[in-house]
Design a protein around this motif. Structure first.
Motif, PDB file in Angstrom:
ATOM      1  N   MET A 122       1.348   3.907  12.148  1.00  0.00           N
ATOM      2  CA  MET A 122       0.410   4.494  11.215  1.00  0.00           C
ATOM      3  C   MET A 122       0.569   3.818   9.857  1.00  0.00           C
ATOM      4  N   LEU A 123      -0.530   3.477   9.247  1.00  0.00           N
ATOM      5  CA  LEU A 123      -0.495   2.777   7.964  1.00  0.00           C
ATOM      6  C   LEU A 123      -0.339   3.743   6.798  1.00  0.00           C
ATOM      7  N   ASP A 124       0.523   3.369   5.894  1.00  0.00           N
ATOM      8  CA  ASP A 124       0.649   4.025   4.608  1.00  0.00           C
ATOM      9  C   ASP A 124       0.159   3.008   3.587  1.00  0.00           C
ATOM     10  N   VAL A 125       0.170   3.376   2.335  1.00  0.00           N
ATOM     11  CA  VAL A 125      -0.171   2.446   1.274  1.00  0.00           C
ATOM     12  C   VAL A 125       1.046   2.328   0.363  1.00  0.00           C
ATOM     13  N   LEU A 126       1.457   1.098   0.130  1.00  0.00           N
ATOM     14  CA  LEU A 126       2.551   0.812  -0.787  1.00  0.00           C
ATOM     15  C   LEU A 126       1.948   0.434  -2.125  1.00  0.00           C
ATOM     16  N   GLU A 127       2.457   1.043  -3.180  1.00  0.00           N
ATOM     17  CA  GLU A 127       2.026   0.688  -4.531  1.00  0.00           C
ATOM     18  C   GLU A 127       3.228   0.147  -5.292  1.00  0.00           C
ATOM     19  N   THR A 128       3.060  -1.050  -5.824  1.00  0.00           N
ATOM     20  CA  THR A 128       4.090  -1.651  -6.659  1.00  0.00           C
ATOM     21  C   THR A 128       3.496  -1.915  -8.034  1.00  0.00           C
ATOM     22  N   THR A 129       4.344  -2.235  -8.979  1.00  0.00           N
ATOM     23  CA  THR A 129       3.870  -2.643 -10.298  1.00  0.00           C
ATOM     24  C   THR A 129       3.911  -4.158 -10.336  1.00  0.00           C
ATOM     25  N   GLY A 130       2.781  -4.759 -10.658  1.00  0.00           N
ATOM     26  CA  GLY A 130       2.715  -6.219 -10.732  1.00  0.00           C
ATOM     27  C   GLY A 130       3.746  -6.753 -11.710  1.00  0.00           C
ATOM     28  N   ARG A 131       4.580  -7.666 -11.258  1.00  0.00           N
ATOM     29  CA  ARG A 131       5.674  -8.177 -12.090  1.00  0.00           C
ATOM     30  C   ARG A 131       5.159  -8.998 -13.265  1.00  0.00           C
ATOM     31  N   LYS A 132       3.950  -9.533 -13.166  1.00  0.00           N
ATOM     32  CA  LYS A 132       3.378 -10.311 -14.263  1.00  0.00           C
ATOM     33  C   LYS A 132       2.356  -9.485 -15.048  1.00  0.00           C
ATOM     34  N   SER A 133       1.477  -8.768 -14.331  1.00  0.00           N
ATOM     35  CA  SER A 133       0.399  -8.031 -14.984  1.00  0.00           C
ATOM     36  C   SER A 133       0.830  -6.661 -15.490  1.00  0.00           C
ATOM     37  N   GLY A 134       1.808  -6.057 -14.816  1.00  0.00           N
ATOM     38  CA  GLY A 134       2.194  -4.685 -15.151  1.00  0.00           C
ATOM     39  C   GLY A 134       1.252  -3.648 -14.586  1.00  0.00           C
ATOM     40  N   ASN A 135       0.228  -4.103 -13.877  1.00  0.00           N
ATOM     41  CA  ASN A 135      -0.753  -3.191 -13.283  1.00  0.00           C
ATOM     42  C   ASN A 135      -0.327  -2.751 -11.885  1.00  0.00           C
ATOM     43  N   ARG A 184      11.395  -6.360  -5.773  1.00  0.00           N
ATOM     44  CA  ARG A 184      12.659  -6.923  -6.280  1.00  0.00           C
ATOM     45  C   ARG A 184      12.692  -6.919  -7.806  1.00  0.00           C
ATOM     46  N   ALA A 185      11.568  -7.283  -8.443  1.00  0.00           N
ATOM     47  CA  ALA A 185      11.506  -7.297  -9.907  1.00  0.00           C
ATOM     48  C   ALA A 185      11.655  -5.894 -10.493  1.00  0.00           C
ATOM     49  N   ALA A 186      11.238  -4.886  -9.740  1.00  0.00           N
ATOM     50  CA  ALA A 186      11.319  -3.490 -10.198  1.00  0.00           C
ATOM     51  C   ALA A 186      12.597  -2.807  -9.727  1.00  0.00           C
ATOM     52  N   ASN A 187      13.568  -3.596  -9.262  1.00  0.00           N
ATOM     53  CA  ASN A 187      14.832  -3.034  -8.763  1.00  0.00           C
ATOM     54  C   ASN A 187      14.602  -1.952  -7.711  1.00  0.00           C
ATOM     55  N   GLY A 188      13.609  -2.187  -6.858  1.00  0.00           N
ATOM     56  CA  GLY A 188      13.345  -1.276  -5.751  1.00  0.00           C
ATOM     57  C   GLY A 188      12.351  -0.172  -6.053  1.00  0.00           C
ATOM     58  N   GLY A 189      11.863  -0.102  -7.252  1.00  0.00           N
ATOM     59  CA  GLY A 189      10.906   0.940  -7.610  1.00  0.00           C
ATOM     60  C   GLY A 189       9.536   0.678  -7.005  1.00  0.00           C
ATOM     61  N   ALA A 190       8.960   1.710  -6.399  1.00  0.00           N
ATOM     62  CA  ALA A 190       7.635   1.598  -5.786  1.00  0.00           C
ATOM     63  C   ALA A 190       7.122   3.012  -5.535  1.00  0.00           C
ATOM     64  N   ALA A 191       5.971   3.110  -4.891  1.00  0.00           N
ATOM     65  CA  ALA A 191       5.422   4.407  -4.500  1.00  0.00           C
ATOM     66  C   ALA A 191       4.756   4.256  -3.147  1.00  0.00           C
ATOM     67  N   LEU A 192       4.769   5.339  -2.396  1.00  0.00           N
ATOM     68  CA  LEU A 192       4.025   5.410  -1.141  1.00  0.00           C
ATOM     69  C   LEU A 192       2.889   6.395  -1.345  1.00  0.00           C
ATOM     70  N   LEU A 193       1.715   6.000  -0.862  1.00  0.00           N
ATOM     71  CA  LEU A 193       0.537   6.846  -0.978  1.00  0.00           C
ATOM     72  C   LEU A 193       0.076   7.233   0.419  1.00  0.00           C
ATOM     73  N   LYS A 194       0.067   8.518   0.662  1.00  0.00           N
ATOM     74  CA  LYS A 194      -0.428   9.036   1.928  1.00  0.00           C
ATOM     75  C   LYS A 194      -0.869  10.459   1.644  1.00  0.00           C
ATOM     76  N   GLY A 195      -2.095  10.567   1.162  1.00  0.00           N
ATOM     77  CA  GLY A 195      -2.570  11.864   0.721  1.00  0.00           C
ATOM     78  C   GLY A 195      -2.166  12.131  -0.721  1.00  0.00           C
ATOM     79  N   GLU A 196      -0.903  11.922  -1.014  1.00  0.00           N
ATOM     80  CA  GLU A 196      -0.420  12.061  -2.381  1.00  0.00           C
ATOM     81  C   GLU A 196       0.525  10.907  -2.689  1.00  0.00           C
ATOM     82  N   ARG A 197       0.810  10.740  -3.944  1.00  0.00           N
ATOM     83  CA  ARG A 197       1.680   9.645  -4.394  1.00  0.00           C
ATOM     84  C   ARG A 197       3.118  10.144  -4.447  1.00  0.00           C
ATOM     85  N   THR A 198       4.030   9.385  -3.835  1.00  0.00           N
ATOM     86  CA  THR A 198       5.450   9.711  -3.865  1.00  0.00           C
ATOM     87  C   THR A 198       6.213   8.502  -4.382  1.00  0.00           C
TER      88      THR A 198
END
Length: 118
Positions: free
Chosen positions: A1-14, A46-60
Motif C-alpha cells: 500500500m502506498l503512503d506519501v513521504l514528505e521531505t524538506t527540499g535540502r536546497k529549496s526548503g520547500n 539525510r540532510a534533515a538528519n532523518g526528519g520527514a513526514a508520512l501522509l496517509k489521511g493525516e500528516r505524521t
C-alpha cells in the motif's frame, strides 16, 4: 500500500512529496530507495538528519534511521515481495536467498521509521 513521504527540499526548503511503499517486517516499518542513493528523497532525509513526514489521511512527523548495509537484506527481499513496481530496479530474483540480497544491499538505502519526530 502506498503512503506519501514528505521531505524538506535540502536546497529549496520547500516541502517535497512522493508516493512510497512502507515495508512492514517484524513489528517495524521501513522505507526502501529502489533507485539507490542518488535520489532526492534520500538526500533530503539525510540532510534533515532523518526528519520527514508520512501522509496517509493525516500528516505524521517521523524520524527515519538509516539501516546498516549488513541488516538490509531481509528488508529488501520483503520490499520486492510487496512492491511489484520496485522489483525491476532491484537486480535480484524475488525467490533468491537472502545472501543474494545481501550482495546488493550497499546500493539500496533502507530507513527504519522510528516514529514521531521529537
Amino acid at each position: 500500500m502506498l503512503d506519501v513521504l514528505e521531505t524538506t527540499g535540502r536546497k529549496s526548503g520547500n516541502p517535497v512529496s512522493m508516493p512510497i511503499v512502507v515495508v512492514h517486517l517484524e513489528d517495524e516499518r521501513y522505507l526502501v530507495s529502489m533507485l539507490g542513493d542518488d535520489v532526492n528523497w534520500v538526500k533530503n532525509v539525510r540532510a534533515a538528519n532523518g526528519g520527514a513526514a508520512l501522509l496517509k489521511g493525516e500528516r505524521t512527523d517521523v524520524k527515519l534511521e538509516e539501516i546498516p548495509e549488513d541488516d538490509r537484506a531481509p528488508i529488501l527481499k520483503r520490499y520486492c515481495e510487496i512492491a511489484p513496481g520496485g522489483r525491476s530496479h532491484i537486480p535480484v530474483d524475488l525467490n533468491a536467498p537472502l545472501a543474494d540480497f545481501a550482495t546488493i544491499a550497499r546500493d539500496y538505502p533502507v530507513f527504519r521509521i522510528v516514529g514521531s519526530q521529537p
